[in-house]
Design a protein around this motif. Structure first.
Motif, PDB file in Angstrom:
ATOM      1  N   GLN A  21       9.903  -0.082   1.663  1.00 58.70           N
ATOM      2  CA  GLN A  21       8.394   0.465   1.169  1.00 58.70           C
ATOM      3  C   GLN A  21       7.412  -0.825   1.456  1.00 58.70           C
ATOM      4  O   GLN A  21       7.120  -1.374   0.079  1.00 58.70           O
ATOM      5  CB  GLN A  21       8.614   0.974  -0.225  1.00 58.70           C
ATOM      6  CG  GLN A  21       9.288   2.126  -0.314  1.00 58.70           C
ATOM      7  CD  GLN A  21       8.616   3.373   0.281  1.00 58.70           C
ATOM      8  OE1 GLN A  21       7.329   3.333   0.421  1.00 58.70           O
ATOM      9  NE2 GLN A  21       9.355   4.222   1.126  1.00 58.70           N
ATOM     10  N   ALA A  22       7.239  -1.268   2.453  1.00 55.75           N
ATOM     11  CA  ALA A  22       6.097  -2.275   2.521  1.00 55.75           C
ATOM     12  C   ALA A  22       4.922  -2.064   1.748  1.00 55.75           C
ATOM     13  O   ALA A  22       4.393  -2.987   1.485  1.00 55.75           O
ATOM     14  CB  ALA A  22       5.898  -2.905   4.108  1.00 55.75           C
ATOM     15  N   GLY A  23       4.539  -0.882   1.717  1.00 53.72           N
ATOM     16  CA  GLY A  23       3.195  -0.568   1.062  1.00 53.72           C
ATOM     17  C   GLY A  23       3.089  -1.134  -0.452  1.00 53.72           C
ATOM     18  O   GLY A  23       1.652  -1.389  -0.935  1.00 53.72           O
ATOM     19  N   ILE A  24       4.233  -1.195  -1.049  1.00 51.63           N
ATOM     20  CA  ILE A  24       4.097  -1.881  -2.399  1.00 51.63           C
ATOM     21  C   ILE A  24       3.720  -3.266  -2.055  1.00 51.63           C
ATOM     22  O   ILE A  24       2.981  -3.804  -3.057  1.00 51.63           O
ATOM     23  CB  ILE A  24       5.441  -1.789  -3.164  1.00 51.63           C
ATOM     24  CG1 ILE A  24       5.929  -0.352  -3.247  1.00 51.63           C
ATOM     25  CG2 ILE A  24       5.617  -2.445  -4.262  1.00 51.63           C
ATOM     26  CD1 ILE A  24       7.420  -0.069  -3.833  1.00 51.63           C
ATOM     27  N   GLY A  25       4.473  -4.113  -1.388  1.00 53.95           N
ATOM     28  CA  GLY A  25       4.170  -5.544  -1.134  1.00 53.95           C
ATOM     29  C   GLY A  25       2.703  -5.764  -0.785  1.00 53.95           C
ATOM     30  O   GLY A  25       2.227  -6.691  -0.909  1.00 53.95           O
ATOM     31  N   ARG A  26       2.267  -4.699  -0.204  1.00 58.45           N
ATOM     32  CA  ARG A  26       0.763  -4.825   0.491  1.00 58.45           C
ATOM     33  C   ARG A  26      -0.208  -4.358  -0.449  1.00 58.45           C
ATOM     34  O   ARG A  26      -1.655  -4.266  -0.193  1.00 58.45           O
ATOM     35  CB  ARG A  26       0.741  -3.969   1.790  1.00 58.45           C
ATOM     36  CG  ARG A  26       1.447  -4.750   2.856  1.00 58.45           C
ATOM     37  CD  ARG A  26       1.096  -3.950   4.372  1.00 58.45           C
ATOM     38  NE  ARG A  26       1.729  -4.820   5.575  1.00 58.45           N
ATOM     39  CZ  ARG A  26       2.850  -4.309   6.144  1.00 58.45           C
ATOM     40  NH1 ARG A  26       3.296  -3.002   5.665  1.00 58.45           N
ATOM     41  NH2 ARG A  26       3.348  -4.990   6.902  1.00 58.45           N
ATOM     42  N   GLY A  27       0.334  -3.919  -1.657  1.00 57.09           N
ATOM     43  CA  GLY A  27      -0.658  -3.410  -2.738  1.00 57.09           C
ATOM     44  C   GLY A  27      -1.412  -2.142  -2.242  1.00 57.09           C
ATOM     45  O   GLY A  27      -2.176  -1.757  -2.918  1.00 57.09           O
ATOM     46  N   MET A  28      -0.675  -1.318  -1.391  1.00 55.72           N
ATOM     47  CA  MET A  28      -1.400  -0.039  -0.629  1.00 55.72           C
ATOM     48  C   MET A  28      -0.708   1.167  -1.823  1.00 55.72           C
ATOM     49  O   MET A  28      -1.337   2.296  -1.790  1.00 55.72           O
ATOM     50  CB  MET A  28      -0.991   0.193   0.544  1.00 55.72           C
ATOM     51  CG  MET A  28      -1.403  -0.745   1.535  1.00 55.72           C
ATOM     52  SD  MET A  28      -0.910  -0.757   3.278  1.00 55.72           S
ATOM     53  CE  MET A  28      -1.137   0.940   3.655  1.00 55.72           C
ATOM     54  N   ILE A  29       0.210   0.986  -2.415  1.00 54.30           N
ATOM     55  CA  ILE A  29       0.833   2.237  -3.218  1.00 54.30           C
ATOM     56  C   ILE A  29       1.643   1.209  -4.635  1.00 54.30           C
ATOM     57  O   ILE A  29       2.096   0.121  -4.396  1.00 54.30           O
ATOM     58  CB  ILE A  29       1.779   2.786  -2.541  1.00 54.30           C
ATOM     59  CG1 ILE A  29       2.330   3.883  -3.338  1.00 54.30           C
ATOM     60  CG2 ILE A  29       3.018   1.908  -2.087  1.00 54.30           C
ATOM     61  CD1 ILE A  29       3.078   4.847  -2.704  1.00 54.30           C
ATOM     62  N   ASP A  30       1.582   1.768  -5.798  1.00 55.47           N
ATOM     63  CA  ASP A  30       1.971   1.180  -6.976  1.00 55.47           C
ATOM     64  C   ASP A  30       3.404   1.916  -7.262  1.00 55.47           C
ATOM     65  O   ASP A  30       3.696   3.014  -6.725  1.00 55.47           O
ATOM     66  CB  ASP A  30       0.987   1.248  -8.073  1.00 55.47           C
ATOM     67  CG  ASP A  30       0.668   2.654  -8.478  1.00 55.47           C
ATOM     68  OD1 ASP A  30       1.328   3.639  -8.039  1.00 55.47           O
ATOM     69  OD2 ASP A  30      -0.265   2.811  -9.134  1.00 55.47           O
ATOM     70  N   MET A  31       4.048   1.429  -8.206  1.00 57.66           N
ATOM     71  CA  MET A  31       5.288   1.816  -8.586  1.00 57.66           C
ATOM     72  C   MET A  31       5.362   3.328  -9.080  1.00 57.66           C
ATOM     73  O   MET A  31       6.252   4.185  -9.004  1.00 57.66           O
ATOM     74  CB  MET A  31       6.164   0.712  -9.597  1.00 57.66           C
ATOM     75  CG  MET A  31       6.896  -0.382  -8.899  1.00 57.66           C
ATOM     76  SD  MET A  31       7.901   0.279  -7.422  1.00 57.66           S
ATOM     77  CE  MET A  31       9.037   1.257  -8.163  1.00 57.66           C
TER      78      MET A  31
END
Length: 154
Positions: A21-31
């Motif tokens: 879930q690289a989108g988390i690390g990129r700030g594109m999606i939150d927990m």
């Protein structure tokens, strides 16, 4: 997929998701959004009588070079620690066409020699490793042999 997971659950199998879930690390999606997706997935499964027992995910970007991001084995090792070490798991690996490996840590550390022999006899081709380091070395050694193309360690 929903029906298949439900059928597996009813037969006593655990269903575990492993996802990058690289989108988390990129700030594109939150927990909160990730958790909402997982809740929706579980609601859909519940209607079919199934469940996901756990979701393992790597929140890192590829640039972070973590060991949990697939194709590296970190998540699979974590899943194995939590759900592995039993005869049934080895049988499942063999049935899925995977190589069955048993690491003698976690629950498997408590196996006596007789029980261990019985398990290995039940699942032909099982390779037993004293610990995770020995398992990793086995895989790395095998990769070096394959990469050399000679059948010999390079």
């Amino acid at each position: 997929a929903l029906e298949a997971v439900s059928r597996l659950n009813h037969a006593g199998w655990h269903a575990v998701v492993a996802t990058n879930q690289a989108g988390i690390g990129r700030g594109m999606i939150d927990m909160a959004s990730v958790n909402a997706v997982h809740a929706y997935m579980n609601q859909r499964l519940l209607v079919q009588g199934g469940r996901i027992d756990a979701v393992f995910f790597c929140p890192h970007t590829p640039e972070e070079h973590c060991d949990c991001r697939k194709p590296l084995p970190g998540m699979m090792i974590d899943i194995g620690r939590r759900y592995g070490d039993t005869l049934r798991d080895l049988q499942a690996a063999a049935a899925a066409g995977c190589e069955p490996h048993l690491v003698l840590t976690g629950r498997a550390a408590a196996l006596d020699d007789q029980t261990l022999r019985h398990i290995v006899q039940q699942v032909p081709r099982t390779t037993v490793h004293q610990d995770l380091g020995a398992f990793a070395e086995h895989l790395l050694r095998r990769d070096r042999i394959a990469d050399s193309g000679t059948g010999e360690l390079s």
